[in-house]
Scaffold this active site. Structure first.
Site, PDB file in Angstrom:
ATOM      1  N   ARG A  59      29.543 111.706  92.726  1.00  0.00           N
ATOM      2  CA  ARG A  59      30.043 112.808  92.414  1.00  0.00           C
ATOM      3  C   ARG A  59      29.886 114.139  93.203  1.00  0.00           C
ATOM      4  O   ARG A  59      30.634 114.973  93.178  1.00  0.00           O
ATOM      5  CB  ARG A  59      29.626 113.474  91.013  1.00  0.00           C
ATOM      6  CG  ARG A  59      30.201 112.584  89.516  1.00  0.00           C
ATOM      7  CD  ARG A  59      29.761 112.900  88.501  1.00  0.00           C
ATOM      8  NE  ARG A  59      28.513 112.568  88.172  1.00  0.00           N
ATOM      9  CZ  ARG A  59      27.924 111.497  87.609  1.00  0.00           C
ATOM     10  NH1 ARG A  59      28.662 110.742  87.024  1.00  0.00           N
ATOM     11  NH2 ARG A  59      26.579 111.391  87.502  1.00  0.00           N
ATOM     12  N   GLU A  96      13.845 109.053  84.870  1.00  0.00           N
ATOM     13  CA  GLU A  96      13.317 109.196  83.487  1.00  0.00           C
ATOM     14  C   GLU A  96      12.895 107.878  83.145  1.00  0.00           C
ATOM     15  O   GLU A  96      11.751 107.434  82.756  1.00  0.00           O
ATOM     16  CB  GLU A  96      14.379 109.677  82.493  1.00  0.00           C
ATOM     17  CG  GLU A  96      13.645 110.063  81.152  1.00  0.00           C
ATOM     18  CD  GLU A  96      14.916 110.671  80.537  1.00  0.00           C
ATOM     19  OE1 GLU A  96      15.912 110.779  80.838  1.00  0.00           O
ATOM     20  OE2 GLU A  96      14.628 110.822  79.154  1.00  0.00           O
TER      21      GLU A  96
HETATM   22  P1  AMP Z   1      18.919 114.861  88.441  1.00  0.00           P
HETATM   23  O1  AMP Z   1      18.314 114.118  89.665  1.00  0.00           O
HETATM   24  O2  AMP Z   1      18.080 114.870  87.252  1.00  0.00           O
HETATM   25  O3  AMP Z   1      19.041 116.610  88.960  1.00  0.00           O
HETATM   26  O4  AMP Z   1      20.155 114.354  88.238  1.00  0.00           O
HETATM   27  C1  AMP Z   1      21.194 114.552  89.142  1.00  0.00           C
HETATM   28  C2  AMP Z   1      22.492 113.722  88.919  1.00  0.00           C
HETATM   29  O5  AMP Z   1      22.874 113.178  87.694  1.00  0.00           O
HETATM   30  C3  AMP Z   1      23.546 114.570  89.397  1.00  0.00           C
HETATM   31  O6  AMP Z   1      23.980 113.819  90.525  1.00  0.00           O
HETATM   32  C4  AMP Z   1      24.504 114.638  88.265  1.00  0.00           C
HETATM   33  O7  AMP Z   1      25.708 114.181  88.759  1.00  0.00           O
HETATM   34  C5  AMP Z   1      23.918 113.816  87.083  1.00  0.00           C
HETATM   35  N1  AMP Z   1      23.680 114.483  85.968  1.00  0.00           N
HETATM   36  C6  AMP Z   1      22.530 114.472  85.318  1.00  0.00           C
HETATM   37  N2  AMP Z   1      22.518 115.181  84.046  1.00  0.00           N
HETATM   38  C7  AMP Z   1      23.905 115.495  83.865  1.00  0.00           C
HETATM   39  C8  AMP Z   1      24.704 116.217  82.931  1.00  0.00           C
HETATM   40  N3  AMP Z   1      23.867 116.758  81.802  1.00  0.00           N
HETATM   41  N4  AMP Z   1      25.595 116.274  82.996  1.00  0.00           N
HETATM   42  C9  AMP Z   1      26.275 115.888  84.217  1.00  0.00           C
HETATM   43  N5  AMP Z   1      25.839 115.168  85.365  1.00  0.00           N
HETATM   44  C10 AMP Z   1      24.594 114.995  85.269  1.00  0.00           C
END
Ligand code: AMP
Length: 172
Positions: A59, A96
């Protein structure tokens, strides 16, 4: 930005139960929202001398490409394992459930580069922290971090390096 916000779709329990997913596809498909996102992202970095934008699969490729185009910079993908064809460097990080890995081409960034790493959403920050380490290992002059959306309740900034300048367009 209120207009863009009005185009972001909330999807409950995606991809797993308990997650409120911020779906940007509904903003990207709207010409006005896409234009505002691209313009506002680029305004944050206009005067920073950016030479490369790193987009995180998948994305982060969308906003990252627009940002690179607007800034007259190059675009570099950070990808899931096994996708990049030439020599890669990789970094694994804790999710997670289980471990994830991202890869970049080993020659993607040079010491003269000023880099923005872009992803669509900051959640826990784990993905971005791993990408930052990869970019850092290639010794660019400076690294910025950028998101379209920041989910402040998850406090992802705490997992990002203290010396990185972080921006986001929309905070929830
Ligand atoms: P993180 O490593 O937890 O910061 O997750 C990052 C990736 O997960 C990003 O590239 C987002 O595209 C996706 N992501 C995680 N949580 C969400 C959410 N609540 N809504 C949209 N995309 C999310």
């Amino acid at each position: 930005m209120e207009y863009v916000k009005s185009k972001i779709r909330d999807v409950v329990d995606f991809p797993t139960k308990g997650v409120l997913f911020k779906d940007l596809t509904t903003a990207f498909k709207d010409p006005r929202a896409l234009h505002i996102i691209g313009w506002d992202l680029s305004q944050l970095y206009r005067d920073k001398g950016i030479t490369k934008v790193v987009g995180i699969e998948s994305r982060g490729f969308i906003g990252g490409s627009i940002l690179a185009f607007e800034l007259g910079a190059g675009f570099v993908p950070a990808r899931k394992p096994g996708k990049l064809p030439a020599n890669v460097i990789r970094n694994s990080y804790q999710k997670e459930y289980g471990v994830d890995t991202i890869e970049m081409h080993a020659d993607a960034i040079s010491e003269n580069d000023i880099v923005v790493i872009h992803d669509d959403v900051l959640a826990t920050g784990g993905t971005m922290a791993a990408a930052y380490e990869l970019v850092k290992s290639m010794n660019p002059k400076k690294i910025y971090i950028n998101f379209i959306i920041e989910l402040e309740s998850l406090n992802g900034r705490a997992n990002l390096p203290a010396d990185a300048e972080v921006t986001s367009l929309i905070k929830y």
